[in-house]
Design a protein around this motif. Sequence first.
Motif, mmCIF file in Angstrom:
data_model
loop_
_atom_site.group_PDB
_atom_site.id
_atom_site.type_symbol
_atom_site.label_atom_id
_atom_site.label_comp_id
_atom_site.label_asym_id
_atom_site.label_seq_id
_atom_site.Cartn_x
_atom_site.Cartn_y
_atom_site.Cartn_z
ATOM 1 N N ALA A 16 0.831 -1.205 0.000
ATOM 2 C CA ALA A 16 0.000 0.000 0.000
ATOM 3 C C ALA A 16 0.866 1.256 0.000
ATOM 4 O O ALA A 16 0.619 2.204 -0.764
ATOM 5 N N CYS A 73 -6.416 3.692 4.078
ATOM 6 C CA CYS A 73 -5.952 2.332 4.382
ATOM 7 C C CYS A 73 -5.732 2.121 5.878
ATOM 8 O O CYS A 73 -5.220 1.065 6.289
ATOM 9 N N ASP A 129 -8.184 -6.090 2.238
ATOM 10 C CA ASP A 129 -8.092 -6.163 0.784
ATOM 11 C C ASP A 129 -9.005 -5.146 0.107
ATOM 12 O O ASP A 129 -8.633 -4.532 -0.894
ATOM 13 N N TYR A 137 -7.430 -1.801 0.136
ATOM 14 C CA TYR A 137 -6.309 -1.819 -0.807
ATOM 15 C C TYR A 137 -6.814 -1.674 -2.249
ATOM 16 O O TYR A 137 -6.261 -0.898 -3.034
ATOM 17 N N ASN A 145 0.063 -11.627 2.198
ATOM 18 C CA ASN A 145 -1.152 -11.555 1.400
ATOM 19 C C ASN A 145 -2.045 -12.742 1.748
ATOM 20 O O ASN A 145 -1.783 -13.863 1.324
ATOM 21 N N SER A 149 -4.367 -5.501 -8.549
ATOM 22 C CA SER A 149 -3.625 -6.213 -7.508
ATOM 23 C C SER A 149 -3.115 -7.553 -8.028
ATOM 24 O O SER A 149 -1.978 -7.950 -7.743
#
Length: 332
Positions: free
Chosen positions: A9, A29, A45, A48, A106, A137
Amino acid sequence: MAQISALFAVRMIDQAGPDLDRAALFRSCGLDMSSPPDPTVMVSDTDYYSLLETIAEREQPDIGFHIRVSQSITCADLGAVGLAWKSAPDLRRSFQRMDRYARLYNTASTFKLVDNGDTYLWTHKRTTPDRLGMYLSNEGALATYVSICREATGAHNRPQSVQFRHRPFGSQKALETYFRCPVVFGADIDAIVLPAERLDMPNLVGDQSIWKFFSEHIEETLADDKVSFERQIVLQIADMLSDGVPPVTSVAASLGMSVRTLQRRLADAGVTYQHLVNQARLELAQSLMGGTRYSLAEIAFLTGFSEQSAFTRAFKRWVGKTPGAFRSEARA
């Protein structure tokens, strides 16, 4: 709730255009703009994806900021995971545990190495929510793997092809320029396609024992679900020891923080940098003596000593026995 490391990010925000409010992007964020980036901090997520969509809106129609970020990611940025990747003897073993290790950065995606005959597919599965931010992404995730592949094997390395489930939406030029191979859209699954023989060619600095050392520490991290700041420092020092004891400035830079911040955090934890250097040297030496055939002179070099005699004195001070005695007992 699925999450993605704040590392990505922050890097994305760094690529945002000058007309965007950086402070507002950090707040979107849940991040503090004034704090140093911490890869162990996670963002949701969906936050993001919204961030990526906000930045992408200013780059239409040729979106490429996410690829620039992926190109800048190094193994050192990924901590012990990246160091294990780089030190693996070959790409097959670089990929070997990444389906498990990737969740440290992740939890929105799953990865798997799939045998496809004369090729292998490094597959990436993340199918919801169906939105532009997720597609960006997904492209960034595979581009990051290509970046660290090139660090491990050489800048000349390129996939046979890269494929994505989604349709192209304006970023194809940036993708093809970076990947240097055909980019296919509308595929059954997101994947990097690699020639089978490429997986078993030696990595540039691959070393079975050092790879094992970092892999063991990642397993500790996964068991604890969070690695301490001191542990990050120890692992970073261990990775640099073959070039001599790294100065604190180099370790701080590799972790994306100032020397002052690093020293303050160590002081808060009640440890000194030299103490962590000694810990890194000892742990790496014990691992190399117990699991490899390196000579003691070679181990002295790999742990940052210029002479075997200095290594012997330090090791005896740390554990109360000489390296030779320790190795004999470890092999008994």
